[in-house]
Design a protein around this motif. Structure first.
Motif, PDB file in Angstrom:
ATOM      1  N   ARG A   4     -58.319 -55.155  82.493  1.00  0.00           N
ATOM      2  CA  ARG A   4     -57.370 -54.546  81.997  1.00  0.00           C
ATOM      3  C   ARG A   4     -56.041 -55.032  82.660  1.00  0.00           C
ATOM      4  N   LEU A   5     -55.230 -55.871  82.447  1.00  0.00           N
ATOM      5  CA  LEU A   5     -53.778 -56.217  83.171  1.00  0.00           C
ATOM      6  C   LEU A   5     -52.798 -56.285  82.019  1.00  0.00           C
ATOM      7  N   TYR A   6     -51.558 -55.486  82.430  1.00  0.00           N
ATOM      8  CA  TYR A   6     -50.299 -55.748  81.729  1.00  0.00           C
ATOM      9  C   TYR A   6     -49.130 -56.156  82.369  1.00  0.00           C
ATOM     10  N   ILE A   7     -48.654 -57.314  81.912  1.00  0.00           N
ATOM     11  CA  ILE A   7     -47.588 -57.997  82.453  1.00  0.00           C
ATOM     12  C   ILE A   7     -46.203 -57.237  81.764  1.00  0.00           C
ATOM     13  N   ASP A   8     -45.622 -56.704  82.355  1.00  0.00           N
ATOM     14  CA  ASP A   8     -44.200 -56.113  81.936  1.00  0.00           C
ATOM     15  C   ASP A   8     -43.185 -56.928  82.278  1.00  0.00           C
ATOM     16  N   LEU A   9     -42.438 -57.215  81.570  1.00  0.00           N
ATOM     17  CA  LEU A   9     -40.927 -58.130  81.875  1.00  0.00           C
ATOM     18  C   LEU A   9     -39.795 -57.358  81.553  1.00  0.00           C
ATOM     19  N   HIS A  10     -38.943 -57.126  82.461  1.00  0.00           N
ATOM     20  CA  HIS A  10     -37.528 -56.318  82.469  1.00  0.00           C
ATOM     21  C   HIS A  10     -36.562 -57.512  82.556  1.00  0.00           C
ATOM     22  N   VAL A  11     -35.564 -57.469  81.662  1.00  0.00           N
ATOM     23  CA  VAL A  11     -34.617 -58.484  81.780  1.00  0.00           C
ATOM     24  C   VAL A  11     -33.243 -57.670  81.325  1.00  0.00           C
ATOM     25  N   LEU A  12     -32.211 -58.344  82.295  1.00  0.00           N
ATOM     26  CA  LEU A  12     -30.797 -57.646  81.981  1.00  0.00           C
ATOM     27  C   LEU A  12     -30.000 -58.929  81.663  1.00  0.00           C
ATOM     28  N   GLN A  13     -29.351 -58.982  80.725  1.00  0.00           N
ATOM     29  CA  GLN A  13     -28.704 -60.204  80.255  1.00  0.00           C
ATOM     30  C   GLN A  13     -27.458 -59.806  79.591  1.00  0.00           C
ATOM     31  N   THR A  14     -26.218 -60.339  80.011  1.00  0.00           N
ATOM     32  CA  THR A  14     -25.028 -60.014  79.697  1.00  0.00           C
ATOM     33  C   THR A  14     -24.708 -61.086  78.522  1.00  0.00           C
ATOM     34  N   VAL A  15     -24.249 -60.487  77.269  1.00  0.00           N
ATOM     35  CA  VAL A  15     -23.605 -61.395  76.390  1.00  0.00           C
ATOM     36  C   VAL A  15     -22.217 -61.164  76.003  1.00  0.00           C
ATOM     37  N   PRO A  16     -21.570 -62.304  75.630  1.00  0.00           N
ATOM     38  CA  PRO A  16     -20.148 -62.053  75.388  1.00  0.00           C
ATOM     39  C   PRO A  16     -20.079 -61.670  73.786  1.00  0.00           C
ATOM     40  N   PRO A  17     -18.578 -61.644  73.330  1.00  0.00           N
ATOM     41  CA  PRO A  17     -18.469 -61.649  72.180  1.00  0.00           C
ATOM     42  C   PRO A  17     -19.401 -62.304  71.154  1.00  0.00           C
ATOM     43  N   ALA A  18     -20.373 -61.461  70.582  1.00  0.00           N
ATOM     44  CA  ALA A  18     -21.360 -62.214  69.588  1.00  0.00           C
ATOM     45  C   ALA A  18     -21.971 -61.155  68.414  1.00  0.00           C
ATOM     46  N   ASN A  19     -22.602 -62.020  67.415  1.00  0.00           N
ATOM     47  CA  ASN A  19     -23.134 -61.256  66.587  1.00  0.00           C
ATOM     48  C   ASN A  19     -24.600 -62.110  66.450  1.00  0.00           C
ATOM     49  N   LEU A  20     -25.390 -61.552  67.598  1.00  0.00           N
ATOM     50  CA  LEU A  20     -26.648 -61.963  67.656  1.00  0.00           C
ATOM     51  C   LEU A  20     -27.774 -61.889  66.414  1.00  0.00           C
ATOM     52  N   ASN A  21     -27.490 -60.484  65.919  1.00  0.00           N
ATOM     53  CA  ASN A  21     -28.581 -60.096  65.014  1.00  0.00           C
ATOM     54  C   ASN A  21     -27.966 -59.285  64.016  1.00  0.00           C
ATOM     55  N   ARG A  22     -27.470 -59.597  62.763  1.00  0.00           N
ATOM     56  CA  ARG A  22     -26.877 -58.592  61.986  1.00  0.00           C
ATOM     57  C   ARG A  22     -27.637 -57.886  61.112  1.00  0.00           C
ATOM     58  N   ASP A  23     -26.874 -56.734  60.533  1.00  0.00           N
ATOM     59  CA  ASP A  23     -27.244 -55.860  59.728  1.00  0.00           C
ATOM     60  C   ASP A  23     -27.143 -56.028  58.197  1.00  0.00           C
ATOM     61  N   ASP A  24     -27.489 -55.015  57.338  1.00  0.00           N
ATOM     62  CA  ASP A  24     -27.295 -55.463  55.902  1.00  0.00           C
ATOM     63  C   ASP A  24     -25.547 -55.497  55.364  1.00  0.00           C
ATOM     64  N   GLN A  25     -24.903 -55.038  56.512  1.00  0.00           N
ATOM     65  CA  GLN A  25     -23.322 -55.399  56.058  1.00  0.00           C
ATOM     66  C   GLN A  25     -22.958 -56.507  56.907  1.00  0.00           C
ATOM     67  N   GLY A  26     -23.790 -57.495  57.497  1.00  0.00           N
ATOM     68  CA  GLY A  26     -23.268 -58.530  58.361  1.00  0.00           C
ATOM     69  C   GLY A  26     -22.623 -58.344  59.650  1.00  0.00           C
ATOM     70  N   ASN A  27     -22.858 -57.003  59.920  1.00  0.00           N
ATOM     71  CA  ASN A  27     -22.397 -56.735  61.478  1.00  0.00           C
ATOM     72  C   ASN A  27     -23.476 -56.590  62.318  1.00  0.00           C
ATOM     73  N   PRO A  28     -23.092 -56.557  63.888  1.00  0.00           N
ATOM     74  CA  PRO A  28     -24.167 -56.489  64.886  1.00  0.00           C
ATOM     75  C   PRO A  28     -24.957 -55.306  64.606  1.00  0.00           C
ATOM     76  N   LYS A  29     -26.487 -55.343  64.973  1.00  0.00           N
ATOM     77  CA  LYS A  29     -27.059 -54.256  64.732  1.00  0.00           C
ATOM     78  C   LYS A  29     -26.810 -53.232  65.705  1.00  0.00           C
ATOM     79  N   GLU A  30     -27.014 -51.964  65.714  1.00  0.00           N
ATOM     80  CA  GLU A  30     -26.723 -50.942  66.781  1.00  0.00           C
ATOM     81  C   GLU A  30     -27.580 -49.674  66.350  1.00  0.00           C
ATOM     82  N   ALA A  31     -27.755 -48.912  67.369  1.00  0.00           N
ATOM     83  CA  ALA A  31     -28.430 -47.903  67.622  1.00  0.00           C
ATOM     84  C   ALA A  31     -27.884 -46.688  68.259  1.00  0.00           C
ATOM     85  N   ILE A  32     -28.356 -45.587  67.964  1.00  0.00           N
ATOM     86  CA  ILE A  32     -27.788 -44.477  68.945  1.00  0.00           C
ATOM     87  C   ILE A  32     -28.801 -44.006  69.926  1.00  0.00           C
TER      88      ILE A  32
END
Length: 384
Positions: A4-32
């Motif tokens: 039993r082995l688990y490979i965990d990947l932790h990535v930090l990535q800085t993205v400039p102004p973008a809309n990578l993944n839009r919601d149903d309104q066409g805006n970038p997805k968000e979360a609280i």
């Protein structure tokens, strides 16, 4: 049985102004998270980007396809392998796929859901009838259905999985025999800090405007934000090996390809408008023998902008890993990090030192992958 082995990947990535993944309104997805609004990229969006990245580096038969149009794809293969016209090839394809019991979609010939399969698997189904194509095409529909009834169509889809299916699994709710448990889990990417939704107001001028005409030919807005994202994925080596028929070497290849593709891929939403492709600032790998551990709690208190956010986020990640291993007494089988911070920059000294305390001296991304494979190979040999 594979250790039993688990490979965990932790990535930090800085993205400039973008809309990578839009919601149903066409805006970038968000979360609280942590009481503030964060930028979010769904796990589905990054998994698809990852799959497309490593598929482009694999031969066509080794790739995976997810589509409702499996009948049309099988028809194309049967027609290509034989002298049959497309109408007769489609009749045979429909008879073969009827064995699976796939629910039919609203559009003729489509399934009710996307089916994830290997291109080589569909090639193998087409090969089942290649030498009998003319004979089968001459039969009436009922006779044709009976003639192909004993062909191993279902078993062809349950063996010989491509890497994509082996990694991300397949869920067919009404046909459990086709299900494949995923070896990979991918978290929604979250910004390490609070973000604000902004809008780009744009205009397009008609190049053929007359001299006395004013105004734009088109106007519109696009929502965007910018963020330092924490991305996390974990891969279960035992599950992956099982999905690949027990082939440990193929599983190790798949791990390496997944690490490369998860790190280097990015969703393509609005990429022509924002040219948002960047490389991560931190890639940390932790191999565990107990359970996967997501380190997103490092950012439950949002990182405050001082002289940027990237370095503070890296220190938070390293400190969270150190705390987790000390409190729980974890002893990872392997841990390493590749990052872009340098001691040549006085302001980055604390960041470099903290990352080294948590993950060891920095390595190149190539060395990280090479050493990871070597450690996994040794672990498998010791457990054999």
């Amino acid at each position: 049985m594979t250790q039993r082995l688990y490979i965990d990947l932790h990535v930090l990535q800085t993205v400039p102004p973008a809309n990578l993944n839009r919601d149903d309104q066409g805006n970038p997805k968000e979360a609280i998270y942590g009481g503030v609004r964060r930028s979010r990229v769904s796990s589905q969006a990054w998994k698809r980007a990852t799959r497309q990245h490593f598929d482009t580096r694999a031969p066509e038969p080794d790739r995976a396809t997810r589509t409702k149009r499996i009948a049309a794809e099988l028809t194309t293969r049967i027609a290509r392998n034989t002298s049959l016209d497309r109408e007769n090839a489609a009749r045979i394809a429909a008879a073969l796929l009827a064995q699976l019991g796939l629910s039919q979609g609203k559009k003729a010939g489509d399934t009710a859901y996307l089916l994830f399969y290997g291109n080589a698997q569909l090639d193998a189904v087409a090969d089942l009838v290649t030498t009998r194509a003319a004979e089968l095409a001459a039969l009436e529909d009922k006779e044709l259905s009976e003639a192909v009834q004993e062909l191993p169509v279902a078993s062809t889809f349950t063996t010989g999985h491509p890497v994509g299916v082996a990694l991300f699994g397949r869920m067919v709710a009404d046909i459990p025999k086709l299900n494949v448990d995923a070896a990979v889990q991918v978290a929604h990417a979250l910004s390490t800090h609070e973000t604000q939704l902004e809008f780009d107001y744009y205009t397009a001028v008609d190049d053929k405007n007359e001299k006395d005409e004013t105004g734009a030919g088109m106007i519109g807005t696009i929502g965007f934000n910018s963020a330092t994202l924490y991305r996390y994925a974990t891969l279960g080596l035992a599950q992956l090996t099982g999905n690949l028929g027990g082939d440990a070497e193929a599983a190790l290849d798949a791990v390496d390809r997944f690490v490369e593709s998860f790190v280097l891929s990015a969703p393509t939403g609005y990429q022509n408008s924002f040219a948002h492709r960047t490389r991560p600032s931190v890639i940390a790998v932790v191999v565990r023998t107990d359970q996967p551990v997501n380190l997103v709690s490092a950012f439950e208190e949002p990182v405050a902008a001082q002289a940027g956010i990237q370095a503070s986020s890296a220190r938070r990640l390293a400190e969270e890993h150190l705390t987790a291993t000390q409190v729980w007494g974890d002893t990872p089988l392997y841990q390493a990090a590749a990052h872009t911070f340098s001691t040549r920059e006085p302001s980055a000294k604390d960041t470099v030192e903290t990352l080294a305390q948590a993950f060891g001296d920095p390595v190149t991304f190539d060395d990280l992958r090479t050493t990871l494979r070597a450690r996994l190979t040794n672990a498998l040999a010791e457990s054999a």
